[in-house]
Write a protein that holds these residues in place. Structure first.
Motif, short mmCIF file in Angstrom:
data_model
loop_
_atom_site.label_atom_id
_atom_site.label_comp_id
_atom_site.label_asym_id
_atom_site.label_seq_id
_atom_site.Cartn_x
_atom_site.Cartn_y
_atom_site.Cartn_z
N ALA A 26 0.78 -1.16 0.12
CA ALA A 26 0.01 0.15 0.04
C ALA A 26 1.00 1.31 0.09
CB ALA A 26 -0.88 -0.02 1.21
N GLU A 27 1.89 1.20 0.79
CA GLU A 27 2.80 2.26 1.05
C GLU A 27 3.45 2.61 -0.72
OE1 GLU A 27 7.22 2.82 2.61
OE2 GLU A 27 5.83 2.11 3.87
N PHE A 28 3.92 1.41 -1.37
CA PHE A 28 4.55 1.57 -2.56
C PHE A 28 3.52 2.11 -3.61
CE2 PHE A 28 5.25 -0.63 -6.69
CZ PHE A 28 6.40 -0.11 -6.84
N ASP A 29 2.43 1.54 -3.59
CA ASP A 29 1.21 2.08 -4.55
C ASP A 29 0.90 3.66 -4.23
OD1 ASP A 29 0.95 -0.49 -5.26
OD2 ASP A 29 -0.70 -1.03 -4.18
N ARG A 30 0.86 4.02 -3.03
CA ARG A 30 0.79 5.51 -2.92
C ARG A 30 1.84 6.17 -3.29
NH1 ARG A 30 -1.22 3.59 2.09
NH2 ARG A 30 0.85 3.84 3.06
N ALA A 91 12.15 5.18 -11.67
CA ALA A 91 11.43 5.52 -10.26
C ALA A 91 10.90 4.41 -9.50
CB ALA A 91 10.57 6.92 -10.43
N ARG A 92 10.00 3.72 -10.26
CA ARG A 92 9.36 2.61 -9.70
C ARG A 92 10.34 1.49 -9.23
NH1 ARG A 92 6.38 2.90 -14.19
NH2 ARG A 92 7.44 1.27 -15.25
N GLU A 93 11.43 1.44 -9.95
CA GLU A 93 12.04 0.37 -9.53
C GLU A 93 12.93 0.83 -8.21
OE1 GLU A 93 14.83 -0.55 -12.68
OE2 GLU A 93 13.41 -1.68 -13.94
N HIS A 96 10.49 0.75 -5.41
CA HIS A 96 10.46 -1.02 -4.79
C HIS A 96 11.52 -1.37 -4.02
CE1 HIS A 96 10.20 -5.05 -5.17
NE2 HIS A 96 8.73 -4.80 -5.21
N ASN A 97 12.71 -0.96 -4.45
CA ASN A 97 13.97 -1.24 -3.61
C ASN A 97 14.03 -0.88 -2.32
OD1 ASN A 97 14.79 -2.84 -5.96
ND2 ASN A 97 16.36 -1.48 -6.62
N TYR A 103 12.75 -6.29 3.77
CA TYR A 103 11.87 -7.58 3.67
C TYR A 103 12.70 -8.79 3.35
CZ TYR A 103 8.65 -11.39 2.18
OH TYR A 103 8.21 -12.59 1.98
N ARG A 104 12.51 -9.80 4.14
CA ARG A 104 13.28 -10.90 3.96
C ARG A 104 12.41 -12.15 3.96
NH1 ARG A 104 13.24 -12.76 8.78
NH2 ARG A 104 13.75 -11.72 10.73
N PRO A 105 12.44 -13.21 2.96
CA PRO A 105 11.59 -14.26 3.39
C PRO A 105 11.62 -15.15 4.52
CG PRO A 105 13.24 -14.57 1.46
CD PRO A 105 13.27 -13.57 2.27
N LEU A 106 10.29 -16.00 4.97
CA LEU A 106 10.61 -16.65 6.14
C LEU A 106 11.81 -17.62 6.22
CD1 LEU A 106 6.75 -17.71 6.81
CD2 LEU A 106 8.09 -16.24 8.15
#
Length: 109
Positions: A26-30, A91-93, A96-97, A103-106
């Motif tokens: 949601a933060e990224f989309d905003r 800018a999107r990339e 996103h980064n 974030y890290r996988p479980l």
């Protein structure tokens, strides 16, 4: 843990992480809708402002048009719009980064 038993702690962690990913998304989309990048045509005649989502929000001509051939003006506009599309992707990339860097996988996934 014996086979067939449910690891409640792992499930709770997975749900917590899923909610965090939803929040980050949601933060990224905003940010994609609000972050803007400005580019110019190589000749400096046209300036285009574009969101990270690729929406052009402004086009400005930075010099007189009456002294230029219409084909040259069209080429400047096309070059600026092409650069704007590339800038939006960049800018999107970048967003996103920056948004998902922590974030890290479980573990064990």
């Amino acid at each position: 843990m014996p086979r067939g038993e449910i690891d409640e702690a792992w499930i709770e962690e997975a749900v917590r992480r899923y909610r965090r990913i939803e929040s980050l998304q949601a933060e990224f989309d905003r940010a994609v809708d609000t972050v803007e990048v400005t580019v110019r045509s190589p000749d400096g005649l046209v300036e285009v402002v574009v969101t990270a989502g690729g929406r052009i929000t402004d086009v400005r001509f930075l010099g007189p048009l009456h002294t230029r051939h219409p084909r040259d003006v069209a080429g400047s506009v096309q070059a600026a719009v092409t650069a704007a599309a590339d800038a939006a992707q960049w800018a999107r990339e970048k967003l996103h980064n920056e948004t998902f860097t922590a974030y890290r996988p479980l573990a064990g996934a």
